[in-house]
Write a protein that holds these residues in place. Structure first.
Motif, PDB file in Angstrom:
ATOM      1  N   VAL A 160      -4.771   0.447   2.531  1.00  0.00           N
ATOM      2  CA  VAL A 160      -3.539  -0.347   2.577  1.00  0.00           C
ATOM      3  C   VAL A 160      -3.643  -1.410   3.673  1.00  0.00           C
ATOM      4  O   VAL A 160      -3.202  -2.557   3.481  1.00  0.00           O
ATOM      5  CB  VAL A 160      -2.319   0.564   2.806  1.00  0.00           C
ATOM      6  N   LEU A 161      -4.224  -1.050   4.795  1.00  0.00           N
ATOM      7  CA  LEU A 161      -4.425  -2.018   5.876  1.00  0.00           C
ATOM      8  C   LEU A 161      -5.294  -3.187   5.414  1.00  0.00           C
ATOM      9  O   LEU A 161      -4.980  -4.354   5.685  1.00  0.00           O
ATOM     10  CB  LEU A 161      -5.075  -1.307   7.068  1.00  0.00           C
ATOM     11  N   LEU A 162      -6.372  -2.897   4.692  1.00  0.00           N
ATOM     12  CA  LEU A 162      -7.254  -3.960   4.213  1.00  0.00           C
ATOM     13  C   LEU A 162      -6.585  -4.789   3.126  1.00  0.00           C
ATOM     14  O   LEU A 162      -6.802  -6.002   3.041  1.00  0.00           O
ATOM     15  CB  LEU A 162      -8.549  -3.346   3.691  1.00  0.00           C
ATOM     16  N   ASP A 163      -5.755  -4.153   2.311  1.00  0.00           N
ATOM     17  CA  ASP A 163      -5.059  -4.897   1.263  1.00  0.00           C
ATOM     18  C   ASP A 163      -4.072  -5.904   1.845  1.00  0.00           C
ATOM     19  O   ASP A 163      -3.833  -6.949   1.238  1.00  0.00           O
ATOM     20  CB  ASP A 163      -4.306  -3.928   0.336  1.00  0.00           C
ATOM     21  N   TRP A 182      -5.982  -9.019   2.421  1.00  0.00           N
ATOM     22  CA  TRP A 182      -6.464  -9.487   1.115  1.00  0.00           C
ATOM     23  C   TRP A 182      -5.337 -10.160   0.328  1.00  0.00           C
ATOM     24  O   TRP A 182      -5.495 -11.260  -0.207  1.00  0.00           O
ATOM     25  CB  TRP A 182      -7.022  -8.279   0.355  1.00  0.00           C
ATOM     26  N   HIS A 183      -4.191  -9.495   0.274  1.00  0.00           N
ATOM     27  CA  HIS A 183      -3.058 -10.022  -0.484  1.00  0.00           C
ATOM     28  C   HIS A 183      -2.544 -11.319   0.114  1.00  0.00           C
ATOM     29  O   HIS A 183      -2.289 -12.297  -0.611  1.00  0.00           O
ATOM     30  CB  HIS A 183      -1.940  -8.973  -0.519  1.00  0.00           C
ATOM     31  N   ALA A 184      -2.399 -11.352   1.432  1.00  0.00           N
ATOM     32  CA  ALA A 184      -1.851 -12.552   2.083  1.00  0.00           C
ATOM     33  C   ALA A 184      -2.750 -13.764   1.844  1.00  0.00           C
ATOM     34  O   ALA A 184      -2.263 -14.875   1.566  1.00  0.00           O
ATOM     35  CB  ALA A 184      -1.681 -12.296   3.574  1.00  0.00           C
ATOM     36  N   THR A 185      -4.061 -13.570   1.935  1.00  0.00           N
ATOM     37  CA  THR A 185      -5.004 -14.678   1.756  1.00  0.00           C
ATOM     38  C   THR A 185      -4.945 -15.225   0.338  1.00  0.00           C
ATOM     39  O   THR A 185      -4.886 -16.445   0.118  1.00  0.00           O
ATOM     40  CB  THR A 185      -6.430 -14.217   2.080  1.00  0.00           C
ATOM     41  N   ARG A 186      -4.946 -14.343  -0.642  1.00  0.00           N
ATOM     42  CA  ARG A 186      -4.971 -14.791  -2.035  1.00  0.00           C
ATOM     43  C   ARG A 186      -3.619 -15.317  -2.504  1.00  0.00           C
ATOM     44  O   ARG A 186      -3.558 -16.217  -3.335  1.00  0.00           O
ATOM     45  CB  ARG A 186      -5.466 -13.650  -2.920  1.00  0.00           C
ATOM     46  N   TRP A 237      -8.288  -3.120  -3.046  1.00  0.00           N
ATOM     47  CA  TRP A 237      -7.953  -2.147  -1.994  1.00  0.00           C
ATOM     48  C   TRP A 237      -6.758  -1.282  -2.393  1.00  0.00           C
ATOM     49  O   TRP A 237      -6.621  -0.155  -1.913  1.00  0.00           O
ATOM     50  CB  TRP A 237      -7.679  -2.869  -0.669  1.00  0.00           C
ATOM     51  N   LEU A 238      -5.917  -1.794  -3.271  1.00  0.00           N
ATOM     52  CA  LEU A 238      -4.841  -0.934  -3.783  1.00  0.00           C
ATOM     53  C   LEU A 238      -5.392   0.119  -4.741  1.00  0.00           C
ATOM     54  O   LEU A 238      -4.915   1.263  -4.765  1.00  0.00           O
ATOM     55  CB  LEU A 238      -3.770  -1.765  -4.482  1.00  0.00           C
ATOM     56  N   LEU A 239      -6.383  -0.254  -5.536  1.00  0.00           N
ATOM     57  CA  LEU A 239      -7.049   0.739  -6.372  1.00  0.00           C
ATOM     58  C   LEU A 239      -7.694   1.822  -5.505  1.00  0.00           C
ATOM     59  O   LEU A 239      -7.608   3.019  -5.816  1.00  0.00           O
ATOM     60  CB  LEU A 239      -8.116   0.066  -7.239  1.00  0.00           C
ATOM     61  N   VAL A 242       3.916  -1.250   0.568  1.00  0.00           N
ATOM     62  CA  VAL A 242       3.226  -2.396  -0.019  1.00  0.00           C
ATOM     63  C   VAL A 242       4.227  -3.366  -0.633  1.00  0.00           C
ATOM     64  O   VAL A 242       4.091  -4.597  -0.498  1.00  0.00           O
ATOM     65  CB  VAL A 242       2.201  -1.918  -1.068  1.00  0.00           C
ATOM     66  N   VAL A 243       5.255  -2.846  -1.298  1.00  0.00           N
ATOM     67  CA  VAL A 243       6.270  -3.718  -1.884  1.00  0.00           C
ATOM     68  C   VAL A 243       7.002  -4.505  -0.792  1.00  0.00           C
ATOM     69  O   VAL A 243       7.245  -5.706  -0.927  1.00  0.00           O
ATOM     70  CB  VAL A 243       7.264  -2.900  -2.727  1.00  0.00           C
ATOM     71  N   VAL A 244       7.334  -3.838   0.306  1.00  0.00           N
ATOM     72  CA  VAL A 244       8.012  -4.516   1.418  1.00  0.00           C
ATOM     73  C   VAL A 244       7.116  -5.598   2.019  1.00  0.00           C
ATOM     74  O   VAL A 244       7.563  -6.722   2.288  1.00  0.00           O
ATOM     75  CB  VAL A 244       8.428  -3.493   2.497  1.00  0.00           C
TER      76      VAL A 244
END
Length: 495
Positions: free
Chosen positions: A171-174, A177-181, A207-209, A236-238
């Motif tokens: 979750v930390l790595l995601d 990852w999410h913010a960048t993309r 990373w969520l998988l 993750v939703v928040v």
């Protein structure tokens, strides 16, 4: 300075890893007897390995097992209430080292304990951006008594801790990852002259998988892993909502909840469910497991719209309901049960093993001797981490630091659900599942204090080390004079 040198970046974590390994692996076979709940999990693991399901054992099986007669399990199934994965891991150690060796019962939990220290250092390095703080976090977990004891007995909770921490790291790595993309997708949209209102759905989030897999593995050891799955699913939703707000999207909240959240659910939950079901493969492919043929009994099978469901699935569901009923109704008094409201204050640690001896017995060379394995954390580390937790709650309310929020979510997942079961029989050692987040919270505070009170931090670490050395015999079953054992009873509940 050495602490900031390239050499320290490798030498520091390596030294902590070696320390954790020595403290967990040294004399691992002592005592050569099934201690505390090893009586369930070790024997269940061995029958699971041999039969594909957990079997019943004859009267007096503990003594027979310790004496090397490990294949006296019966063909009849045993009603077990925890999923199989943790027992499969324990069984692998016995298959490798021989079921007659007590160190082989415990080697899987010991190695997981060492890996947890390594994983915590990797997470702390990513979370705080400091090798020094990562080494401090790993060092505190390496020398803590709760972590040492739970790595030296063949119970399930160390596996829950490790897999949940693995999910935490994913979750930390995601998050990055999410913010960048998300930023890249929004930039491309705006370059074409479109101003997005909701923003895109991001489906490729590996990373969520990975988090779904890790939390599924935790659930496959104990059902309490589901709390980590649920808590970090909400987290993750928040985080997605806040990322969209920072990106300037006008409908950031509805986009996160109604658009991205369903995709997030499909990325995490099905993987976790599939992992859980896979852990029961032995039960499905054999015929002897508990309730395996329940649906074939007269009057048991489902009827009506659900009559098409295969008998094995109906039987499996019935088993899960029976296990759930057992869990929520467990209230058998135990001398070492500990109310969850007291866990953070360490008032009733679990005695895993105790043997008293008189002069001349079992190598005792004084009037009376004690051998104890007590699941008591290093008091200084534990109480300092508890104080740090309360400070982090204040700090999150005041400064909204994302690192603090993530750490506290680990505590929310691992601790708060137990407050719903204040009347259930529970134990202090369950806290191992959320201890890494206590350590991370303490490390955060240490990082805050380090530039201001360097010598104070050093003094704290030295004192924690000395206390661990003082308590180590009580964590590992080393024989000591009875008076030495008494000197460690700092609170009445520690007896």
């Amino acid at each position: 300075m050495f602490l900031t040198s390239r050499v320290f970046r490798w030498a520091g974590p390596l030294a902590v890893t070696l320390l954790a390994a020595v403290l967990r692996l040294w004399n691992l076979g002592r005592p050569h007897s099934l201690v505390f709940d090893e009586t369930f999990y070790v024997k269940d693991a061995w029958s699971l390995f041999n039969n594909g399901y957990e079997s019943a054992w004859p009267e007096g099986a503990d003594a027979l097992f310790a004496a090397g007669q490990t294949d006296v399990f019966l063909a009849d199934p045993s009603f077990v209430v925890h999923p199989p994965l943790g027992k499969w891991l324990i069984a692998l150690g016995m298959a490798f080292g021989g079921a007659e060796h007590s160190w082989a019962w415990r080697i899987a939990t010991a190695l997981i304990g060492v890996l947890a220290v390594v994983l915590l250092m990797l997470i702390a390095r990513k979370l705080f951006g400091s090798t020094l703080l990562a080494v401090i976090a790993g060092f505190l977990l390496a020398i803590d008594g709760n972590a040492i004891v739970m790595s030296r007995v063949a119970l399930l909770d160390n596996f829950v801790m490790f897999f949940a921490l693995l999910g935490f790291g994913a979750v930390l790595l995601d998050r990055a990852w999410h913010a960048t993309r998300l930023a890249a997708r929004l930039a491309r949209a705006r370059d074409t002259g479109r101003e997005p209102g909701w923003g895109p759905v991001l489906w490729w989030r590996p990373w969520l998988l990975a988090a779904g897999l890790a939390f599924g593995l935790a659930c496959s050891v104990k059902w309490s892993g589901i709390y980590f799955l649920a808590a970090f699913g909400v987290y993750v939703v928040v985080v997605d909502a806040l990322a969209r707000r920072r990106a300037g999207l006008p409908f950031w909240l509805s986009a996160a909840v109604l658009k991205q959240a369903p995709a997030t659910f499909l990325l995490i939950v099905p993987v976790a469910v599939a992992t859980y079901l896979a852990s029961w493969t032995g039960w499905f492919v054999t015929r002897g497991g508990y309730y395996r043929d329940w649906a074939t009994l007269p009057g048991s099978a489902w009827s009506g719209a659900l009559a098409w469901v295969p008998d094995s699935v109906q039987s499996f569901w019935h088993y899960q309901v029976a296990a759930y009923t057992y869990h929520v109704g467990l209230s058998t008094p135990h001398p070492y049960q500990a109310n969850p409201l007291t866990w953070l204050f360490l008032t009733r640690p679990t005695s895993m093993y105790y043997r008293g001896s008189s002069l001349g017995e079992n190598g005792c060379d004084v009037t009376t001797c004690s051998e104890a394995i007590t699941g008591i954390a290093n008091p200084l580390i534990w109480w300092a981490a508890t104080a740090a937790t309360f400070y982090l709650v204040y700090r999150l309310a005041r400064y909204r630091e994302w690192q603090v929020g993530l750490i506290l979510m680990g505590l929310v997942a691992g601790y708060l659900p137990w407050l719903m079961y204040l009347n259930r029989t529970v134990f202090q050692f369950y806290t191992i599942a959320f201890e890494p987040y206590l350590i991370l919270g303490l490390t955060f505070v240490i990082g805050f204090l380090l530039p201001r009170a360097r010598w104070g931090v050093l003094g704290f670490l030295v004192a924690a080390t000395l206390i661990s050395a003082y308590f180590y015999p009580l964590w590992t079953g080393i024989q000591t004079p009875f008076q030495f054992w008494q000197l460690h009873i700092w609170l009445p509940g520690w007896r």
